[in-house]
Design a protein around this motif. Structure first.
Motif, mmCIF file in Angstrom:
data_model
loop_
_atom_site.group_PDB
_atom_site.id
_atom_site.type_symbol
_atom_site.label_atom_id
_atom_site.label_comp_id
_atom_site.label_asym_id
_atom_site.label_seq_id
_atom_site.Cartn_x
_atom_site.Cartn_y
_atom_site.Cartn_z
ATOM 1 N N SER A 86 0.817 -1.220 0.000
ATOM 2 C CA SER A 86 0.000 0.000 0.000
ATOM 3 C C SER A 86 0.850 1.270 0.000
ATOM 4 O O SER A 86 0.312 2.372 0.125
ATOM 5 C CB SER A 86 -0.934 0.006 1.212
ATOM 6 O OG SER A 86 -0.186 -0.030 2.415
ATOM 7 N N HIS A 87 2.166 1.115 -0.091
ATOM 8 C CA HIS A 87 3.130 2.223 -0.123
ATOM 9 C C HIS A 87 3.145 3.021 1.181
ATOM 10 O O HIS A 87 3.545 4.186 1.206
ATOM 11 C CB HIS A 87 2.865 3.133 -1.326
ATOM 12 C CG HIS A 87 2.688 2.365 -2.604
ATOM 13 N ND1 HIS A 87 3.689 1.590 -3.159
ATOM 14 C CD2 HIS A 87 1.604 2.203 -3.411
ATOM 15 C CE1 HIS A 87 3.236 0.999 -4.252
ATOM 16 N NE2 HIS A 87 1.972 1.345 -4.426
ATOM 17 N N GLN A 88 2.733 2.366 2.267
ATOM 18 C CA GLN A 88 2.828 2.987 3.591
ATOM 19 C C GLN A 88 4.222 2.816 4.202
ATOM 20 O O GLN A 88 4.463 3.271 5.316
ATOM 21 C CB GLN A 88 1.793 2.381 4.540
ATOM 22 C CG GLN A 88 0.363 2.734 4.170
ATOM 23 C CD GLN A 88 -0.617 2.121 5.154
ATOM 24 O OE1 GLN A 88 -0.814 2.632 6.257
ATOM 25 N NE2 GLN A 88 -1.242 1.023 4.770
ATOM 26 N N CYS A 89 5.116 2.165 3.462
ATOM 27 C CA CYS A 89 6.494 2.026 3.943
ATOM 28 C C CYS A 89 7.286 3.316 3.741
ATOM 29 O O CYS A 89 8.461 3.393 4.129
ATOM 30 C CB CYS A 89 7.188 0.860 3.231
ATOM 31 S SG CYS A 89 7.304 1.039 1.432
ATOM 32 N N ILE A 90 6.643 4.336 3.169
ATOM 33 C CA ILE A 90 7.298 5.621 2.929
ATOM 34 C C ILE A 90 7.188 6.480 4.185
ATOM 35 O O ILE A 90 6.079 6.789 4.642
ATOM 36 C CB ILE A 90 6.644 6.358 1.739
ATOM 37 C CG1 ILE A 90 6.518 5.450 0.522
ATOM 38 C CG2 ILE A 90 7.388 7.643 1.432
ATOM 39 C CD1 ILE A 90 7.799 4.875 0.003
ATOM 40 N N PHE A 91 8.345 6.863 4.743
ATOM 41 C CA PHE A 91 8.389 7.689 5.951
ATOM 42 C C PHE A 91 9.297 8.895 5.734
ATOM 43 O O PHE A 91 10.309 8.797 5.033
ATOM 44 C CB PHE A 91 8.958 6.900 7.142
ATOM 45 C CG PHE A 91 8.036 5.869 7.716
ATOM 46 C CD1 PHE A 91 7.183 6.196 8.764
ATOM 47 C CD2 PHE A 91 8.028 4.573 7.234
ATOM 48 C CE1 PHE A 91 6.336 5.247 9.313
ATOM 49 C CE2 PHE A 91 7.188 3.615 7.777
ATOM 50 C CZ PHE A 91 6.341 3.954 8.818
ATOM 51 N N TYR A 92 8.941 9.977 6.388
ATOM 52 C CA TYR A 92 9.798 11.162 6.450
ATOM 53 C C TYR A 92 9.890 11.581 7.918
ATOM 54 O O TYR A 92 9.018 11.224 8.720
ATOM 55 C CB TYR A 92 9.209 12.309 5.631
ATOM 56 C CG TYR A 92 8.899 11.959 4.197
ATOM 57 C CD1 TYR A 92 9.906 11.960 3.236
ATOM 58 C CD2 TYR A 92 7.614 11.614 3.805
ATOM 59 C CE1 TYR A 92 9.626 11.622 1.911
ATOM 60 C CE2 TYR A 92 7.325 11.279 2.488
ATOM 61 C CZ TYR A 92 8.327 11.295 1.547
ATOM 62 O OH TYR A 92 8.047 10.959 0.239
ATOM 63 N N GLN A 114 3.389 7.977 4.851
ATOM 64 C CA GLN A 114 2.483 8.051 3.713
ATOM 65 C C GLN A 114 1.371 7.014 3.885
ATOM 66 O O GLN A 114 1.645 5.849 4.175
ATOM 67 C CB GLN A 114 3.263 7.794 2.426
ATOM 68 C CG GLN A 114 2.433 7.930 1.173
ATOM 69 C CD GLN A 114 3.282 7.791 -0.073
ATOM 70 O OE1 GLN A 114 3.977 8.714 -0.460
ATOM 71 N NE2 GLN A 114 3.224 6.631 -0.708
ATOM 72 N N THR A 115 0.134 7.457 3.719
ATOM 73 C CA THR A 115 -1.004 6.578 3.982
ATOM 74 C C THR A 115 -2.111 6.839 2.960
ATOM 75 O O THR A 115 -2.517 7.989 2.759
ATOM 76 C CB THR A 115 -1.554 6.824 5.405
ATOM 77 O OG1 THR A 115 -0.482 6.749 6.348
ATOM 78 C CG2 THR A 115 -2.615 5.794 5.769
#
Length: 199
Positions: A86-92, A114-115
Motif C-alpha cells: 500500500s506504499h505505507q512504507c514511505i516515511f519522512y 504516507q497513507t
C-alpha cells in the motif's frame, strides 16, 4: 518538486554514525540505519536476515489511539508486506534525536507516514479515500538489541496534539518501487565484524 525527500529520512542517524567512536554503538547505528532504509525501500525480507534480527522479534505499537503487539517474524513481516503493498512504507522525519547504548537505540522524532486515503477513511478519518496523505505523529521508539541483533521495536505516540493529516499532491506520492530506487545507493551492508560476538 516534492516538499519531502526520503533520502534524508535517516539524516540524524548518519550524522551520529559520523561522530560515534564506540565500536558496539557504531555497529548498532549501522544496523538501525540499514533496517530503516530496507523497510522504506520495500525490501523488508532482508531485515530478518540472521545477522540483523533475532528469530522471534516482538513489536509493540501504541499509535493513533490503538495498541498492537506483533510476536514472531511472520507477524512482523505481515505488517511490512501490507505497508509495502500500500506504499505505507514511505516515511519522512521533521526531526530526530537519538541515543545509543550496548543494548538499545532510543529515538524521538516527528514522523510522517504516507497513507492511502481509503485506509484512513476505513478508520473513521474524514478524508478523500482516493487521495494519499501523510500522517504526522510525535513518536518515541526503543529498539532493544541482543548481541547486535534487533529484538523488537517499542513505538508509541507521545503527544497526540502533534497529530496531523497532510494531503499530498499526486506528484508527491512515492511508490515502494520508486523509494527502493532512490534508497538503493544508501543501503549499506553491515560492518564485516560484529563487535558483540567477535573475540
Amino acid at each position: 518538486m516534492s516538499r519531502f525527500d526520503i533520502t534524508r529520512t535517516n539524516i540524524a542517524v548518519e550524522r551520529l554514525i559520523e561522530t560515534t567512536q564506540d565500536p558496539r554503538h557504531l555497529y548498532l547505528l549501522h544496523a538501525y540505519n540499514r533496517h530503516r532504509y530496507l523497510e522504506m525501500a520495500g525490501r523488508y525480507e532482508e531485515i530478518f536476515a540472521p545477522d540483523m534480527t533475532v528469530a522471534h522479534p516482538v513489536y509493540h505499537f501504541n499509535m493513533l489511539g490503538e495498541t498492537l503487539t506483533l510476536e514472531g517474524a511472520e507477524a512482523v513481516k505481515g505488517v511490512y508486506a501490507e505497508w509495502t503493498a500500500s506504499h505505507q512504507c514511505i516515511f519522512y522525519v521533521e526531526s530526530e534525536k537519538l541515543a545509543v547504548s550496548d543494548d538499545m537505540i532510543v529515538s524521538t522524532s516527528i514522523m510522517l507516514q504516507q497513507t492511502p486515503g481509503n485506509v484512513l477513511a476505513a478508520s473513521g478519518v474524514d478524508v478523500d479515500p482516493e487521495a494519499t496523505y501523510l500522517v504526522k505523529s510525535a513518536e518515541h521508539m526503543i529498539w532493544p538489541y541482543e548481541n547486535g541483533l534487533l529484538v523488537g521495536e517499542d513505538v508509541w505516540e507521545y503527544d497526540a496534539t502533534q497529530r496531523d493529516v497532510i494531503a499530498l499532491d499526486p506528484s508527491e506520492v512515492l511508490t515502494a518501487e520508486q523509494s527502493g530506487r532512490l534508497l538503493a545507493p544508501l543501503i549499506k551492508p553491515l560492518p564485516a565484524v560484529n563487535p558483540f560476538t567477535s573475540s
